[in-house]
Design a protein around this motif. Sequence first.
Motif, mmCIF file in Angstrom:
data_model
loop_
_atom_site.group_PDB
_atom_site.id
_atom_site.type_symbol
_atom_site.label_atom_id
_atom_site.label_comp_id
_atom_site.label_asym_id
_atom_site.label_seq_id
_atom_site.Cartn_x
_atom_site.Cartn_y
_atom_site.Cartn_z
ATOM 1 N N LEU A 93 0.914 -12.806 -13.145
ATOM 2 C CA LEU A 93 1.194 -11.239 -12.641
ATOM 3 C C LEU A 93 2.361 -11.244 -11.696
ATOM 4 N N LYS A 94 2.288 -12.309 -10.954
ATOM 5 C CA LYS A 94 3.819 -12.325 -9.971
ATOM 6 C C LYS A 94 4.997 -12.251 -10.892
ATOM 7 N N SER A 95 4.991 -12.829 -11.973
ATOM 8 C CA SER A 95 6.334 -12.686 -12.832
ATOM 9 C C SER A 95 6.390 -11.449 -13.304
ATOM 10 N N LEU A 96 5.497 -10.562 -13.523
ATOM 11 C CA LEU A 96 5.607 -9.163 -13.903
ATOM 12 C C LEU A 96 5.406 -8.307 -12.821
ATOM 13 N N ASN A 138 -1.520 -9.832 -6.995
ATOM 14 C CA ASN A 138 -2.763 -10.587 -7.276
ATOM 15 C C ASN A 138 -4.141 -9.993 -7.222
ATOM 16 N N SER A 139 -4.166 -8.737 -6.738
ATOM 17 C CA SER A 139 -5.548 -7.930 -6.538
ATOM 18 C C SER A 139 -5.928 -7.611 -8.006
ATOM 19 N N ALA A 140 -4.998 -7.570 -9.115
ATOM 20 C CA ALA A 140 -5.462 -7.087 -10.559
ATOM 21 C C ALA A 140 -6.746 -7.792 -10.826
ATOM 22 N N ASN A 141 -7.429 -7.165 -11.479
ATOM 23 C CA ASN A 141 -8.912 -7.791 -12.095
ATOM 24 C C ASN A 141 -8.646 -8.842 -12.896
ATOM 25 N N TYR A 142 -7.359 -8.966 -13.531
ATOM 26 C CA TYR A 142 -6.982 -9.851 -14.578
ATOM 27 C C TYR A 142 -7.174 -11.279 -13.978
ATOM 28 N N ALA A 143 -6.892 -11.267 -12.774
ATOM 29 C CA ALA A 143 -6.685 -12.738 -12.062
ATOM 30 C C ALA A 143 -7.940 -13.203 -11.126
ATOM 31 N N SER A 144 -8.882 -12.046 -11.214
ATOM 32 C CA SER A 144 -9.889 -12.250 -10.124
ATOM 33 C C SER A 144 -10.862 -13.266 -10.691
ATOM 34 N N LEU A 145 -11.470 -14.212 -10.024
ATOM 35 C CA LEU A 145 -12.419 -15.315 -10.222
ATOM 36 C C LEU A 145 -13.561 -14.652 -11.072
ATOM 37 N N ASP A 146 -14.235 -13.633 -10.373
ATOM 38 C CA ASP A 146 -15.296 -13.066 -11.082
ATOM 39 C C ASP A 146 -14.849 -12.502 -12.509
ATOM 40 N N ARG A 147 -13.765 -12.003 -12.691
ATOM 41 C CA ARG A 147 -13.538 -11.532 -13.959
ATOM 42 C C ARG A 147 -13.288 -12.840 -14.983
ATOM 43 N N ILE A 148 -12.673 -13.791 -14.391
ATOM 44 C CA ILE A 148 -12.560 -15.168 -15.119
ATOM 45 C C ILE A 148 -13.769 -15.773 -15.672
ATOM 46 N N PHE A 149 -14.791 -15.878 -14.684
ATOM 47 C CA PHE A 149 -16.174 -16.441 -14.932
ATOM 48 C C PHE A 149 -16.895 -15.492 -16.115
#
Length: 272
Positions: A211-214, A218-229
């Motif tokens: 996300l940082k490179s784009l 970091n608040s995007a759902n893509y990187a949230s731990l809940d979404r990852i689980f």
Amino acid sequence: MTQKETVYVVSDSVGETAELMVKAVASQFFGQEVQIKHFSYVEDKQDINNVITVSKYSHSIIAYTIVLQDLKQYLDDRAEEEGILAVDLMYPLMDAFTQKFNMQPNREPGQMRKLDENYFKRVEAIEFAVKYDDGQEVRGLKQADIVLIGVSRTSKTPLSMYLANKQFKVANVPLIPEIPPPEELFKIPRKKCIGLIISPEKLNDIRRERLKSLGLTNSANYASLDRIFEELTCAENIMKKIGCPIIDVSNKAIEETADIILAMFNKRGSFA
């Protein structure tokens, strides 16, 4: 009209190497139009006799690439008997290799062709990996040697390309909770399928960097731990349903994961 001189290109393989060398030399003689005639796949003394017969009356040169020692010697002897100029295009360099590297040549015809075949197989595999990357054209799953499945950022694409460079046709399919996996995934032999998993913390780090490179937050759902689980749980359920082997790529380099996959497939004889 300029007379065309004749060069007989003789080889125990296709003769491409000899032809290219003859053309390169002929290009230096601007007044000469050289006619090249082929004798390919020469494999016995009768073939050599046929070359000698047609060349001795035509004021021609024999340029050859014959690696089989007996045939080479027979051609040299017969050419000398008939007063024909025969040139071994490979011997000087082969002799230099022998002296410099203290090795003997294999003397197996067609080795260049084998190298070419390997090259084209690798190119074909790379094109396949590009075409069937990230779940594109799911019909390619049946044609693949290996099918990689996993959530986003589990190295499916770079791993596909690495294996493609080893001549394996690899397709990869992303597993996303909101999108049912393609039916074809359950119809291919499960031994062809490899599931890739990763620790939630590692995936979180990777996605945050992505996300940082784009230039995204970091608040995007893509990187949230809940979404990852959620994604990892869904992916593992699909892998268990398929019954495929699962590899944890959390702390593994691409090469290490590839070695595990190849060892796994070779052990089961899937590449036979």
